[in-house]
Write an enzyme that holds these catalytic residues in place. Structure first.
Site, PDB file in Angstrom:
ATOM      1  N   HIS A  64     -15.630  -4.408 -13.821  1.00 47.40           N
ATOM      2  CA  HIS A  64     -15.948  -4.005 -12.451  1.00 47.40           C
ATOM      3  C   HIS A  64     -15.225  -2.710 -12.100  1.00 47.40           C
ATOM      4  O   HIS A  64     -14.293  -2.277 -12.795  1.00 47.40           O
ATOM      5  CB  HIS A  64     -15.569  -5.114 -11.447  1.00 47.40           C
ATOM      6  CG  HIS A  64     -14.091  -5.287 -11.241  1.00 47.40           C
ATOM      7  ND1 HIS A  64     -13.526  -5.555 -10.009  1.00 47.40           N
ATOM      8  CD2 HIS A  64     -13.045  -5.219 -12.111  1.00 47.40           C
ATOM      9  CE1 HIS A  64     -12.210  -5.663 -10.128  1.00 47.40           C
ATOM     10  NE2 HIS A  64     -11.891  -5.477 -11.389  1.00 47.40           N
ATOM     11  N   HIS A 114     -18.025  -7.225  -2.727  1.00 49.36           N
ATOM     12  CA  HIS A 114     -17.592  -6.764  -4.053  1.00 49.36           C
ATOM     13  C   HIS A 114     -18.399  -7.496  -5.110  1.00 49.36           C
ATOM     14  O   HIS A 114     -18.843  -8.633  -4.910  1.00 49.36           O
ATOM     15  CB  HIS A 114     -16.094  -7.014  -4.254  1.00 49.36           C
ATOM     16  CG  HIS A 114     -15.560  -6.342  -5.493  1.00 49.36           C
ATOM     17  ND1 HIS A 114     -15.453  -4.975  -5.595  1.00 49.36           N
ATOM     18  CD2 HIS A 114     -15.131  -6.842  -6.687  1.00 49.36           C
ATOM     19  CE1 HIS A 114     -14.963  -4.655  -6.798  1.00 49.36           C
ATOM     20  NE2 HIS A 114     -14.768  -5.778  -7.475  1.00 49.36           N
ATOM     21  N   CYS A 154     -18.446  -0.351  -6.942  1.00 47.08           N
ATOM     22  CA  CYS A 154     -18.681  -1.631  -7.624  1.00 47.08           C
ATOM     23  C   CYS A 154     -20.158  -1.913  -7.850  1.00 47.08           C
ATOM     24  O   CYS A 154     -20.572  -2.267  -8.967  1.00 47.08           O
ATOM     25  CB  CYS A 154     -17.989  -2.761  -6.873  1.00 47.08           C
ATOM     26  SG  CYS A 154     -18.675  -3.131  -5.238  1.00 47.08           S
TER      27      CYS A 154
END
Length: 352
Positions: free
Chosen positions: A326, A314, A266
């Site tokens: 993402h 994240h 990520c």
């Protein structure tokens, strides 16, 4: 004699009768062996989904730790290389200064081993005396300069050596942390994959449907809450370049620790997108949250980074229209998702 035998026999018979007439001891029947502990009821699919999500969250947290340790190892390795060159140059300088000091000592020896001051006093020629006095001053200054340079060079070398040891210790600590995080990542991913593998094909399909439903519900609730004032703000020129790069990576697989070009995690995706926009940012989502400028969720624009979960493990890039691009997790590819489909911690702006 005969009477004693009769008495003994009678006693024997009485004893035997007493034994036979005594109540028989009742022995309890063996207790039944308890049955095995009943198997726990099978988990529902929502419970399985929650468990799998938690495992991948733990893997992502460990990935952040791995990426940070990798960054530190790279930094310490570069610093050690610089110190190694400095130490080598310092040793060469000390060798040159020692040779220079040795040359001055040999010159004195060739002059009869007398100190320059003594030679000057013994001179009978006034002109030579004055010339010698000037040379004495220059010689003394040169000697002092050599000795001072030698002292500084030796002190610098000792300092470089101490710094090298400190950096080496940090390097080793970073490698240990990398190994620990790598082990944690693999363990959590392996556990999640085994959990999914035990499901039937139909259950896995249903699991994916449940995930999409939950994300859609969260996104709808977030949008209807009015958290985002304007879903289509204008991006900055740098933001447009970062968004363009990130969107071009859609379909590439998530791989922990990856920074492209074939795969990403990520924060690898967001950091490389902003590097492509000529605005380098920290490598991990936790560093991005800690070091970049915080922006109110309602004021975000395309290119801004949305940090997710309470531990900032994240990150996705906002692209407008209430969406992010993402890299979700292992087993998935870079994709689009609702910006509010996950728990938002906050928003940061790399080019604030």
């Amino acid at each position: 004699m005969k009477r004693r035998h009769c008495a003994a026999a009678a006693l024997t018979v009485v004893c035997a009768l007493a034994v036979l007439s005594a109540p028989v001891q009742a022995w309890a029947a063996p207790a039944p062996i308890p049955s095995a502990t009943p198997s726990p009821a099978p988990k529902s699919l929502p419970e399985v989904r929650a468990e799998i999500d938690l495992l991948y969250r733990k893997a992502e947290a460990a990935t952040d730790a791995y990426n940070l340790a990798e960054k530190q190892v790279t930094k310490q390795t570069a610093e050690l290389d610089d110190l190694g060159r400095a130490i080598d140059e310092g040793r060469q300088k000390i060798a040159r200064l020692k040779n220079q000091a040795g040359a001055q000592a040999r010159e004195q020896y060739r002059n009869g081993g007398l100190p320059p001051g003594t030679q000057l006093v013994l001179s009978s020629d006034p002109r030579l005396f004055l010339d010698g006095l000037n040379q004495l001053r220059q010689s003394q200054q040169a000697t002092d300069s050599v000795l001072a340079d030698l002292t500084r060079a030796q002190a610098d070398l000792e300092l470089y050596t101490e710094d090298a040891q400190v950096n080496w210790d940090k390097l080793e600590a970073g490698r240990v942390e990398q190994a620990r995080a790598k082990k944690e990542i693999n363990a959590r991913i392996d556990e999640a994959e085994k959990l999914e593998a035990r499901l039937e094909k139909e259950e896995r399909t249903r699991l994916l449907e449940l995930e999409k439903q939950a994300q859609a519900a969260a996104q709808s609730s977030w949008l209807s809450s009015g958290a985002l004032k304007d879903i289509n703000r204008e991006a900055s020129p740098s933001g447009k370049a970062a968004v363009k790069f990130a969107l071009a990576q859609i379909g590439k697989p998530y791989v922990w620790g990856a920074e492209g070009p074939g795969s990403y995690d990520c924060s690898g995706l967001t950091s490389q997108a902003w590097a492509a926009a000529k605005r380098p940012i920290p490598r991990t989502s936790q560093e991005q949250w800690a070091q970049l400028t915080h922006i109110a969720v309602g004021d975000m624009r395309p290119g801004d980074l949305i940090i997710y979960h309470s531990d900032a493990t994240h990150v996705g890039m906002y692209i407008g229209d209430g969406m992010v691009v993402h890299a979700p997790r292992p087993g998935r590819n870079v994709t689009l998702a609702g910006a509010g489909s996950m728990e938002i911690l906050g928003v940061v702006r790399p080019d604030a």
